[in-house]
Design a protein around this motif. Structure first.
Motif, short mmCIF file in Angstrom:
data_model
loop_
_atom_site.label_atom_id
_atom_site.label_comp_id
_atom_site.label_asym_id
_atom_site.label_seq_id
_atom_site.Cartn_x
_atom_site.Cartn_y
_atom_site.Cartn_z
N MET A 5 -21.49 6.39 -1.86
CA MET A 5 -22.67 6.41 -2.99
C MET A 5 -23.74 5.81 -2.56
N ARG A 6 -24.70 6.33 -3.12
CA ARG A 6 -26.33 5.77 -2.59
C ARG A 6 -26.62 4.48 -3.58
N VAL A 7 -26.88 3.55 -2.97
CA VAL A 7 -27.14 2.11 -3.75
C VAL A 7 -28.37 1.44 -3.25
N LEU A 8 -29.33 1.07 -4.47
CA LEU A 8 -30.22 0.40 -3.89
C LEU A 8 -30.34 -1.00 -5.06
N VAL A 9 -30.46 -2.04 -4.56
CA VAL A 9 -30.13 -3.30 -5.40
C VAL A 9 -31.59 -4.14 -5.30
N PHE A 19 -22.41 -6.96 0.86
CA PHE A 19 -22.28 -6.84 2.37
C PHE A 19 -20.85 -6.68 2.66
N LEU A 20 -19.90 -7.42 2.08
CA LEU A 20 -18.62 -7.28 2.66
C LEU A 20 -17.90 -5.67 2.12
N TYR A 21 -18.73 -5.09 1.26
CA TYR A 21 -18.23 -3.54 1.07
C TYR A 21 -19.19 -2.44 1.54
N ALA A 22 -20.28 -2.72 2.53
CA ALA A 22 -21.33 -2.10 2.92
C ALA A 22 -20.80 -1.02 3.58
N ASP A 23 -19.61 -0.90 4.18
CA ASP A 23 -18.92 0.19 4.93
C ASP A 23 -18.57 1.36 3.98
N THR A 24 -18.55 1.08 2.58
CA THR A 24 -18.18 1.85 1.70
C THR A 24 -19.34 2.61 0.78
N LEU A 25 -20.38 2.26 1.04
CA LEU A 25 -21.76 2.60 0.41
C LEU A 25 -22.91 2.87 1.34
N ASP A 26 -23.69 3.66 0.81
CA ASP A 26 -24.87 4.19 1.47
C ASP A 26 -25.89 3.07 0.79
N ILE A 27 -26.18 2.11 1.54
CA ILE A 27 -27.23 1.00 0.98
C ILE A 27 -28.79 1.30 1.39
N GLU A 28 -29.52 1.80 0.42
CA GLU A 28 -30.95 2.39 1.09
C GLU A 28 -31.85 1.38 0.70
N GLY A 29 -31.84 0.29 0.09
CA GLY A 29 -32.62 -0.62 -0.42
C GLY A 29 -32.34 -1.92 -0.77
N LEU A 30 -32.73 -3.00 -0.32
CA LEU A 30 -32.66 -4.23 -0.81
C LEU A 30 -33.85 -4.79 -1.38
N ILE A 31 -34.17 -5.19 -2.68
CA ILE A 31 -35.67 -5.33 -3.22
C ILE A 31 -35.53 -6.88 -3.89
N SER A 32 -36.39 -7.83 -3.52
CA SER A 32 -36.68 -8.99 -3.79
C SER A 32 -37.35 -9.14 -4.98
N SER A 33 -37.01 -9.20 -6.16
CA SER A 33 -37.55 -9.27 -7.27
C SER A 33 -37.70 -10.49 -8.47
N TRP A 60 -18.48 -1.81 -10.56
CA TRP A 60 -18.24 -0.66 -11.19
C TRP A 60 -18.31 0.71 -10.45
N LEU A 61 -18.92 0.45 -9.34
CA LEU A 61 -18.90 1.61 -8.31
C LEU A 61 -17.62 1.46 -7.55
N LEU A 62 -17.11 0.10 -7.31
CA LEU A 62 -16.07 0.24 -6.50
C LEU A 62 -14.66 0.72 -7.02
N LYS A 63 -14.28 0.25 -8.31
CA LYS A 63 -13.23 0.72 -9.01
C LYS A 63 -13.77 1.08 -10.60
N GLY A 64 -13.43 2.40 -10.76
CA GLY A 64 -13.70 2.95 -11.85
C GLY A 64 -14.57 4.23 -12.07
N ASP A 65 -14.95 4.81 -13.16
CA ASP A 65 -15.52 6.07 -13.14
C ASP A 65 -17.00 5.89 -13.11
N ALA A 66 -17.64 6.53 -11.95
CA ALA A 66 -19.02 6.15 -12.05
C ALA A 66 -19.76 6.96 -12.98
#
Length: 399
Positions: free
Chosen positions: A1-5, A24-38, A226-232
């Motif tokens: 799954m594509r993820v941006l935080v 970060f512990l689950y980063a191997d199961t995701l495609d992390i595309e961005g980390l934004i400081s807001s 919600w992305l790790l366990k459920g129906d996205a």
């Protein structure tokens, strides 16, 4: 799954450090595309980089379990600075590195939706939609509202007014189930769990224990869960990140006079107070609406009114007072009664907001006064057990 935080890490919510470690512990199961400081007030991109530094120390052990863990440098390359100030009355302002990154990621030639997890202010999303409305169909947003909506009502209202077709989960209270309710006995309590399962389990674990005195909050983590366990694809289905209903019309209340205790509004709604001005204004008029720990700046428009917006995150009577260099405004006061959304609203799915989801107000899902929270807290042992197994990867390599 594509993820941006998008996170206010280092800002008003120190628990974002905990949620970032969990991510970060689950980063191997995701495609992390961005980390934004807001953040708003203080904090910044450096705070994300500080967590990545700890991740880098644990990386040799983590990668022994899965070669899909991203390198620390790859995470640094996608860490961007977003908005550091709350939006003005329009809800938008200038583009940021963060808002531009949202646009860039959403426009990639990838058929999968981009899951944008908003852990803080929603300014960068509002700005991205303003600058590039074509990205809207690619986005799936999970917004930790509640306190974040309280601090950034103008950006939220911009999205509700101008982009009602956005696919979004607005979690105003459900997220609280991560740290409220469920099995809180001994090793499963907010203090007992970190002491037994996190302390000493590597660099990120030790950094985790420095936040909030080692007490679990992790209020933004349900967006990832919600992305790790459920129906996205269907937020109405049960999962670690909660269970939601189609949103009713987003509650908005306009008062042209200061409200009184006999006036009532929904919890998590947007309250706008628009006061007419009849007398001469100073060259630089200023006004603030004081309510609890907030000083909400007023906006003077050409229609001869000053406007304030406020979003309450609890049910009680809120008292207001205006401080201003405009004589007819200074000292004005009022109050408003806030009530918990009643269950029947879940039966009134909005036609205007066809892809908007929010907390289920059914009484059986309440933890105390927090609607929807039991749809998360009921999974407490399961998601904490998984968390414990994940963080053990940091302590030693795979056999």
């Amino acid at each position: 799954m594509r993820v941006l935080v998008s996170s206010d890490i280092g800002g008003t919510d120190p628990d974002d450090f905990q949620s970032m470690i969990h991510l970060f512990l689950y980063a191997d199961t995701l495609d992390i595309e961005g980390l934004i400081s807001s953040p708003f007030g203080f904090g910044g991109k450096k705070n994300i980089l500080d967590v990545i530094d700890q991740y880098e120390k644990d990386y040799p052990n983590l990668v022994s379990y899965s070669d899909k863990y991203p390198t620390a440098d790859s995470l640094r390359s996608i860490t961007k600075q977003g908005a550091t100030e709350v939006a003005n009355y329009t809800g938008v302002g200038n583009s940021t590195e963060g808002s531009e990154w949202i646009i860039k990621c959403a426009r990639r030639d990838d058929p999968r939706p981009l899951n944008l997890l908003v852990w803080g202010g929603i300014e960068d999303l509002a700005q991205a939609l303003h600058d590039a409305p074509d990205i809207l169909p690619k986005l799936r947003v999970y917004y930790i509202g509640g306190p974040n909506k309280k601090w950034t009502p103008d950006a939220y209202q911009y999205i509700a007014d101008n982009h009602p077709n956005l696919w979004i989960i607005e979690s105003n209270a459900t997220y609280r189930g991560w740290f409220t309710g469920g099995d809180q006995s001994e090793e499963w309590s907010n203090t007992g769990f970190p002491e037994k399962y996190i302390s000493g389990q590597g660099a990120m674990a030790n950094f985790f224990m420095t936040q909030l005195d080692g007490t679990i909050k992790m209020g933004d983590t349900p967006s990832l869960a919600w992305l790790l366990k459920g129906d996205a694809d269907d937020p109405s289905k049960p999962g670690w990140g909660g269970q939601y209903v189609r949103a009713w019309d987003r509650p908005y209340y306009l008062f042209t006079e200061m409200p009184s205790a006999s006036d009532s509004i929904q919890e998590f709604s947007i309250l706008e107070i628009a006061l007419s001005l009849e007398n001469y204004l100073p060259q630089l008029p200023e006004a603030k609406l004081l309510v609890e720990n907030q000083a909400l700046a007023g906006t003077f428009l050409k229609d001869g009114r000053v406007r304030f917006r406020f979003s309450p995150k609890s049910d009680k009577i809120f008292q207001f007072k205006v401080e201003s260099n405009v004589a007819e405004l200074n000292g004005k006061s009022g109050e408003v009664t806030v009530f918990i959304p009643p269950p029947h609203l879940a039966e009134q799915a909005s036609e205007k907001f066809p892809n908007w989801w929010t907390d289920d107000p059914a009484p059986e899902y309440m933890e105390g006064k927090h609607i929807g929270a039991k749809t998360v807290s009921k999974w407490r042992k399961e998601y904490l057990t998984d968390f414990a197994q994940r963080i053990q990867r940091c302590a030693s390599p795979a056999n």
